[in-house]
Design a protein around this motif. Structure first.
Motif, PDB file in Angstrom:
ATOM      1  N   ASN A  42     -92.831 -57.999 -32.741  1.00  0.00           N
ATOM      2  CA  ASN A  42     -92.419 -59.282 -32.162  1.00  0.00           C
ATOM      3  C   ASN A  42     -91.682 -59.159 -30.837  1.00  0.00           C
ATOM      4  OD1 ASN A  42     -93.529 -60.668 -34.400  1.00  0.00           O
ATOM      5  ND2 ASN A  42     -91.667 -60.274 -35.563  1.00  0.00           N
ATOM      6  N   GLY A  43     -91.809 -58.033 -30.142  1.00  0.00           N
ATOM      7  CA  GLY A  43     -91.240 -57.907 -28.811  1.00  0.00           C
ATOM      8  C   GLY A  43     -89.796 -57.471 -28.733  1.00  0.00           C
ATOM      9  N   THR A  44     -89.172 -57.206 -29.854  1.00  0.00           N
ATOM     10  CA  THR A  44     -87.800 -56.707 -29.854  1.00  0.00           C
ATOM     11  C   THR A  44     -87.807 -55.256 -29.381  1.00  0.00           C
ATOM     12  OG1 THR A  44     -87.218 -58.144 -31.692  1.00  0.00           O
ATOM     13  CG2 THR A  44     -85.796 -56.243 -31.329  1.00  0.00           C
ATOM     14  N   VAL A  45     -86.813 -54.882 -28.574  1.00  0.00           N
ATOM     15  CA  VAL A  45     -86.713 -53.506 -28.089  1.00  0.00           C
ATOM     16  C   VAL A  45     -85.342 -52.966 -28.458  1.00  0.00           C
ATOM     17  CG1 VAL A  45     -86.861 -51.964 -26.093  1.00  0.00           C
ATOM     18  CG2 VAL A  45     -88.250 -54.035 -26.159  1.00  0.00           C
ATOM     19  N   ILE A  46     -85.320 -51.769 -29.048  1.00  0.00           N
ATOM     20  CA  ILE A  46     -84.066 -51.103 -29.401  1.00  0.00           C
ATOM     21  C   ILE A  46     -83.853 -49.969 -28.410  1.00  0.00           C
ATOM     22  CG2 ILE A  46     -82.826 -49.809 -31.169  1.00  0.00           C
ATOM     23  CD1 ILE A  46     -84.556 -51.323 -33.244  1.00  0.00           C
ATOM     24  N   TYR A  47     -82.700 -49.969 -27.750  1.00  0.00           N
ATOM     25  CA  TYR A  47     -82.381 -48.992 -26.717  1.00  0.00           C
ATOM     26  C   TYR A  47     -81.325 -48.014 -27.195  1.00  0.00           C
ATOM     27  CZ  TYR A  47     -84.857 -51.975 -23.431  1.00  0.00           C
ATOM     28  OH  TYR A  47     -85.830 -52.697 -22.792  1.00  0.00           O
ATOM     29  N   HIS A  48     -81.444 -46.771 -26.727  1.00  0.00           N
ATOM     30  CA  HIS A  48     -80.416 -45.766 -26.941  1.00  0.00           C
ATOM     31  C   HIS A  48     -80.241 -44.979 -25.638  1.00  0.00           C
ATOM     32  CE1 HIS A  48     -83.924 -43.144 -27.587  1.00  0.00           C
ATOM     33  NE2 HIS A  48     -83.120 -42.168 -27.236  1.00  0.00           N
ATOM     34  N   TYR A  49     -79.167 -44.235 -25.560  1.00  0.00           N
ATOM     35  CA  TYR A  49     -78.889 -43.435 -24.377  1.00  0.00           C
ATOM     36  C   TYR A  49     -79.238 -41.979 -24.654  1.00  0.00           C
ATOM     37  CZ  TYR A  49     -76.459 -41.882 -20.178  1.00  0.00           C
ATOM     38  OH  TYR A  49     -76.172 -41.362 -18.941  1.00  0.00           O
ATOM     39  N   ASP A  50     -79.971 -41.364 -23.763  1.00  0.00           N
ATOM     40  CA  ASP A  50     -80.367 -39.972 -23.925  1.00  0.00           C
ATOM     41  C   ASP A  50     -79.259 -39.073 -23.388  1.00  0.00           C
ATOM     42  OD1 ASP A  50     -81.595 -37.547 -24.156  1.00  0.00           O
ATOM     43  OD2 ASP A  50     -83.266 -38.011 -22.817  1.00  0.00           O
ATOM     44  N   HIS A  51     -78.349 -38.657 -24.270  1.00  0.00           N
ATOM     45  CA  HIS A  51     -77.237 -37.802 -23.889  1.00  0.00           C
ATOM     46  C   HIS A  51     -77.676 -36.359 -23.664  1.00  0.00           C
ATOM     47  CE1 HIS A  51     -73.997 -40.700 -24.508  1.00  0.00           C
ATOM     48  NE2 HIS A  51     -74.690 -41.136 -25.547  1.00  0.00           N
ATOM     49  N   ASP A  52     -78.842 -35.973 -24.196  1.00  0.00           N
ATOM     50  CA  ASP A  52     -79.310 -34.600 -24.123  1.00  0.00           C
ATOM     51  C   ASP A  52     -80.064 -34.265 -22.845  1.00  0.00           C
ATOM     52  OD1 ASP A  52     -78.243 -34.073 -26.645  1.00  0.00           O
ATOM     53  OD2 ASP A  52     -80.085 -34.748 -27.617  1.00  0.00           O
ATOM     54  N   GLN A  53     -80.460 -35.287 -22.108  1.00  0.00           N
ATOM     55  CA  GLN A  53     -81.252 -35.074 -20.888  1.00  0.00           C
ATOM     56  C   GLN A  53     -80.410 -34.365 -19.845  1.00  0.00           C
ATOM     57  OE1 GLN A  53     -82.441 -38.706 -18.971  1.00  0.00           O
ATOM     58  NE2 GLN A  53     -84.071 -37.716 -17.854  1.00  0.00           N
ATOM     59  N   THR A  54     -80.980 -33.384 -19.158  1.00  0.00           N
ATOM     60  CA  THR A  54     -80.265 -32.713 -18.076  1.00  0.00           C
ATOM     61  C   THR A  54     -80.276 -33.596 -16.848  1.00  0.00           C
ATOM     62  OG1 THR A  54     -82.272 -31.567 -17.371  1.00  0.00           O
ATOM     63  CG2 THR A  54     -80.825 -30.392 -18.899  1.00  0.00           C
TER      64      THR A  54
END
Length: 55
Positions: A42-54
Motif C-alpha cells: 500500500n505504498g508505506t515505506v519504512i526507513y532506517h539509517y545505515d550506520h555500517d556504511q563507510t
C-alpha cells in the motif's frame, strides 16, 4: 532523520499521503544517502539509517 542518524530510533514509517512532505526534507538532509527505505504494501515505506556504511 537526525534521530535515526543519532541512534535514538531504529526506524520510521512514511505513509503515502506524507511522502511528498518527507521527500522535501529528505532531499535537504546532508546524510540522505545513508537513509535506506523498504517499500511495504500500500505504498508505506519504512526507513532506517545505515550506520555500517563507510563514509
Amino acid at each position: 532523520m537526525m534521530q535515526l542518524k543519532n541512534g535514538e530510533i531504529d526506524t520510521f514509517t512514511v505513509e503515502p499521503a506524507d511522502f511528498m512532505t518527507f521527500q522535501t526534507a529528505y532531499m535537504a538532509f546532508e546524510f540522505r544517502k545513508r537513509i535506506i527505505g523498504k517499500a511495504e504494501k500500500n505504498g508505506t515505506v519504512i526507513y532506517h539509517y545505515d550506520h555500517d556504511q563507510t563514509q
